[in-house]
Design a protein around this motif. Structure first.
Motif, PDB file in Angstrom:
ATOM      1  N   MET A   1       0.842  -1.203   0.000  1.00 47.64           N
ATOM      2  CA  MET A   1       0.000   0.000   0.000  1.00 47.64           C
ATOM      3  C   MET A   1       0.878   1.254   0.000  1.00 47.64           C
ATOM      4  SD  MET A   1      -3.344  -0.404   2.367  1.00 47.64           S
ATOM      5  CE  MET A   1      -3.114  -1.894   3.307  1.00 47.64           C
ATOM      6  N   ASP A   2       0.542   2.192  -0.835  1.00 50.47           N
ATOM      7  CA  ASP A   2       1.283   3.443  -0.927  1.00 50.47           C
ATOM      8  C   ASP A   2       0.877   4.324   0.255  1.00 50.47           C
ATOM      9  OD1 ASP A   2       2.168   5.937  -1.462  1.00 50.47           O
ATOM     10  OD2 ASP A   2       1.447   6.036  -3.517  1.00 50.47           O
ATOM     11  N   ASN A   3       1.868   4.631   1.106  1.00 46.56           N
ATOM     12  CA  ASN A   3       1.545   5.348   2.341  1.00 46.56           C
ATOM     13  C   ASN A   3       1.159   6.806   2.133  1.00 46.56           C
ATOM     14  OD1 ASN A   3       1.822   3.129   3.884  1.00 46.56           O
ATOM     15  ND2 ASN A   3       3.991   3.465   4.322  1.00 46.56           N
ATOM     16  N   SER A   4       1.528   7.358   0.957  1.00 49.43           N
ATOM     17  CA  SER A   4       1.172   8.756   0.739  1.00 49.43           C
ATOM     18  C   SER A   4      -0.311   8.862   0.376  1.00 49.43           C
ATOM     19  CB  SER A   4       2.013   9.334  -0.390  1.00 49.43           C
ATOM     20  OG  SER A   4       1.685   8.675  -1.598  1.00 49.43           O
ATOM     21  N   LYS A   5      -0.900   7.744   0.048  1.00 48.65           N
ATOM     22  CA  LYS A   5      -2.324   7.763  -0.312  1.00 48.65           C
ATOM     23  C   LYS A   5      -3.187   7.489   0.905  1.00 48.65           C
ATOM     24  CE  LYS A   5      -2.519   6.609  -5.165  1.00 48.65           C
ATOM     25  NZ  LYS A   5      -3.270   5.793  -6.110  1.00 48.65           N
ATOM     26  N   ARG A   6      -4.402   7.983   0.848  1.00 52.81           N
ATOM     27  CA  ARG A   6      -5.328   7.735   1.954  1.00 52.81           C
ATOM     28  C   ARG A   6      -6.233   6.583   1.560  1.00 52.81           C
ATOM     29  NH1 ARG A   6      -7.669  13.616   2.671  1.00 52.81           N
ATOM     30  NH2 ARG A   6      -8.145  13.347   0.492  1.00 52.81           N
ATOM     31  N   ALA A  27     -24.491   1.213  -6.941  1.00 52.17           N
ATOM     32  CA  ALA A  27     -23.947   2.571  -6.790  1.00 52.17           C
ATOM     33  C   ALA A  27     -22.469   2.532  -6.412  1.00 52.17           C
ATOM     34  CB  ALA A  27     -24.743   3.341  -5.727  1.00 52.17           C
ATOM     35  N   VAL A  28     -22.105   1.609  -5.515  1.00 54.77           N
ATOM     36  CA  VAL A  28     -20.709   1.502  -5.063  1.00 54.77           C
ATOM     37  C   VAL A  28     -19.814   1.037  -6.218  1.00 54.77           C
ATOM     38  CG1 VAL A  28     -19.153   0.250  -3.504  1.00 54.77           C
ATOM     39  CG2 VAL A  28     -21.280   1.229  -2.623  1.00 54.77           C
ATOM     40  N   GLN A  29     -20.310   0.122  -7.037  1.00 53.87           N
ATOM     41  CA  GLN A  29     -19.515  -0.326  -8.191  1.00 53.87           C
ATOM     42  C   GLN A  29     -19.325   0.801  -9.209  1.00 53.87           C
ATOM     43  OE1 GLN A  29     -22.021  -3.902  -8.683  1.00 53.87           O
ATOM     44  NE2 GLN A  29     -20.094  -4.968  -8.964  1.00 53.87           N
ATOM     45  N   GLU A  30     -20.355   1.649  -9.366  1.00 51.46           N
ATOM     46  CA  GLU A  30     -20.225   2.821 -10.246  1.00 51.46           C
ATOM     47  C   GLU A  30     -19.188   3.805  -9.669  1.00 51.46           C
ATOM     48  OE1 GLU A  30     -21.365   3.331 -13.225  1.00 51.46           O
ATOM     49  OE2 GLU A  30     -22.679   1.578 -13.330  1.00 51.46           O
ATOM     50  N   LEU A  31     -19.234   3.980  -8.348  1.00 51.26           N
ATOM     51  CA  LEU A  31     -18.256   4.848  -7.683  1.00 51.26           C
ATOM     52  C   LEU A  31     -16.838   4.319  -7.919  1.00 51.26           C
ATOM     53  CD1 LEU A  31     -17.329   7.042  -5.601  1.00 51.26           C
ATOM     54  CD2 LEU A  31     -17.698   5.299  -3.845  1.00 51.26           C
ATOM     55  N   LYS A  32     -16.668   3.017  -7.832  1.00 47.59           N
ATOM     56  CA  LYS A  32     -15.342   2.402  -8.016  1.00 47.59           C
ATOM     57  C   LYS A  32     -14.782   2.759  -9.400  1.00 47.59           C
ATOM     58  CE  LYS A  32     -11.963  -0.560  -7.018  1.00 47.59           C
ATOM     59  NZ  LYS A  32     -10.865  -0.107  -6.161  1.00 47.59           N
ATOM     60  N   VAL A  40      -6.413   9.043  -3.324  1.00 53.52           N
ATOM     61  CA  VAL A  40      -7.217   8.145  -2.480  1.00 53.52           C
ATOM     62  C   VAL A  40      -7.218   6.721  -3.043  1.00 53.52           C
ATOM     63  CG1 VAL A  40      -9.545   7.683  -1.582  1.00 53.52           C
ATOM     64  CG2 VAL A  40      -8.730  10.039  -1.740  1.00 53.52           C
ATOM     65  N   ASP A  41      -6.876   5.776  -2.184  1.00 53.64           N
ATOM     66  CA  ASP A  41      -7.050   4.362  -2.534  1.00 53.64           C
ATOM     67  C   ASP A  41      -8.441   3.948  -2.077  1.00 53.64           C
ATOM     68  OD1 ASP A  41      -4.933   3.306  -3.917  1.00 53.64           O
ATOM     69  OD2 ASP A  41      -3.713   2.977  -2.139  1.00 53.64           O
ATOM     70  N   LEU A  42      -9.292   3.617  -3.029  1.00 53.51           N
ATOM     71  CA  LEU A  42     -10.677   3.255  -2.721  1.00 53.51           C
ATOM     72  C   LEU A  42     -10.820   1.733  -2.699  1.00 53.51           C
ATOM     73  CD1 LEU A  42     -13.735   3.812  -2.468  1.00 53.51           C
ATOM     74  CD2 LEU A  42     -13.796   4.082  -4.957  1.00 53.51           C
ATOM     75  N   HIS A  43     -11.323   1.214  -1.599  1.00 50.05           N
ATOM     76  CA  HIS A  43     -11.552  -0.234  -1.460  1.00 50.05           C
ATOM     77  C   HIS A  43     -13.046  -0.447  -1.293  1.00 50.05           C
ATOM     78  CE1 HIS A  43      -7.222  -0.512  -0.680  1.00 50.05           C
ATOM     79  NE2 HIS A  43      -7.403   0.575   0.049  1.00 50.05           N
ATOM     80  N   VAL A  44     -13.643  -1.314  -2.104  1.00 49.83           N
ATOM     81  CA  VAL A  44     -15.089  -1.529  -1.993  1.00 49.83           C
ATOM     82  C   VAL A  44     -15.399  -2.969  -1.600  1.00 49.83           C
ATOM     83  CG1 VAL A  44     -15.563   0.297  -3.685  1.00 49.83           C
ATOM     84  CG2 VAL A  44     -15.531  -2.076  -4.441  1.00 49.83           C
ATOM     85  N   TYR A  45     -16.459  -3.129  -0.831  1.00 46.29           N
ATOM     86  CA  TYR A  45     -16.882  -4.450  -0.358  1.00 46.29           C
ATOM     87  C   TYR A  45     -18.393  -4.583  -0.440  1.00 46.29           C
ATOM     88  CZ  TYR A  45     -12.316  -5.679   1.406  1.00 46.29           C
ATOM     89  OH  TYR A  45     -10.986  -6.014   1.470  1.00 46.29           O
TER      90      TYR A  45
END
Length: 209
Positions: A1-6, A27-32, A40-45
Motif C-alpha cells: 500500500m502506498d503510504n502517501s495515499k489515503r 452505486a458503489v460499483q459505479e463509484l469504483k 485516495v485508494d478506494l476499497h469496496v466491499y
C-alpha cells in the motif's frame, strides 16, 4: 500500500427481500469506476445482509486498511433522495436477516451508548453537494431504520469513534440510475474527506501555537 495515499473503504449490501438487485452495491460499483481522485485508494466491499457477518467484517476492514473514512451505503425502498444518516442506534434490532437470524439482545454492542453521531457534519455536506448542482437530490436523516444498515453503521461508528458515514440510496430508476448514484456518492465522499482535512488542519494549528 502506498503510504502517501489515503485509504477509504466504501461498502454496499447484497440483495435482500424485494431488493433482488441492491441499488447500494450498484452505486458503489459505479463509484469504483469513477474513483475518488489520485490521492485516495478506494476499497469496496459487498456486505452480507447478516448481523453476524457484519460483526466480523466491519472490524476486519478497520484493521486491514486503517482507513481515513469508512462509508457504508444501503438501499431504502422509501427513499426518493440520496440520504445522509447522522447517527447509528444501538437498540431495537428485531428484523430477521438473510439467514433468518436476529441478535438475542436486539442490540449491536451490549453496554454501548444508545446513539452514536458521526463526526461528519451531514447538514453541511448536504448543503455543499446540493449547491454543486449535481442533479441528484440529497437530504439528511436521523434514523437509519434499525435493520442491517443501522446495525452496520452503529458498529462502524463505535469502532471508529465516529469516523464513519452512512448513505441511503433509493432503488435503481426510482428516480436515479446507477451512474447517477455513483456520481452522487463520489461528490458526497469527496466533500466528507475535505471536511475531515479541514478539521485536522484546525487541530494541527491549535497544537502548533
Amino acid at each position: 500500500m502506498d503510504n502517501s495515499k489515503r485509504n477509504v473503504v466504501v461498502t454496499g449490501f447484497e440483495p435482500f427481500g424485494a431488493h433482488t438487485i441492491n441499488a447500494s452495491w450498484v452505486a458503489v460499483q459505479e463509484l469504483k469506476k469513477l474513483g475518488l481522485g489520485k490521492d485516495v485508494d478506494l476499497h469496496v466491499y459487498e456486505v452480507p445482509v447478516e448481523y453476524q457477518a457484519v460483526q466480523s467484517l466491519v472490524p476486519s476492514l478497520w484493521k486491514q486498511y486503517h482507513p481515513q473514512l469508512v462509508v457504508h451505503v444501503g438501499v431504502s425502498g422509501m427513499a426518493t433522495t440520496v440520504t445522509l444518516e447522522k447517527c447509528g442506534r444501538n437498540l431495537g434490532y428485531k428484523g430477521l436477516d438473510n439467514s433468518r437470524f436476529c441478535p438475542h439482545s436486539q442490540c449491536c454492542i451490549e453496554g454501548g451508548p444508545d446513539c452514536i453521531d458521526s463526526v461528519i457534519d451531514m447538514e453541511s455536506v448536504c448543503k455543499r453537494v446540493t449547491a454543486s448542482g449535481l442533479g441528484v437530490a440529497v437530504s439528511v436523516s436521523k434514523d437509519a431504520g434499525r435493520y442491517l444498515c443501522d446495525f452496520t453503521y452503529y458498529t462502524s461508528l463505535y469502532l471508529s469513534h465516529g469516523r464513519s458515514a452512512f448513505v441511503h440510496v433509493p432503488p435503481i430508476a426510482k428516480p436515479y440510475s446507477g451512474e447517477d448514484l455513483g456520481r452522487a456518492l463520489q461528490a458526497i465522499i469527496q466533500e466528507m474527506l475535505n471536511m475531515l482535512d479541514r478539521a485536522e488542519e484546525k487541530i494541527h494549528c491549535q497544537h502548533v501555537h
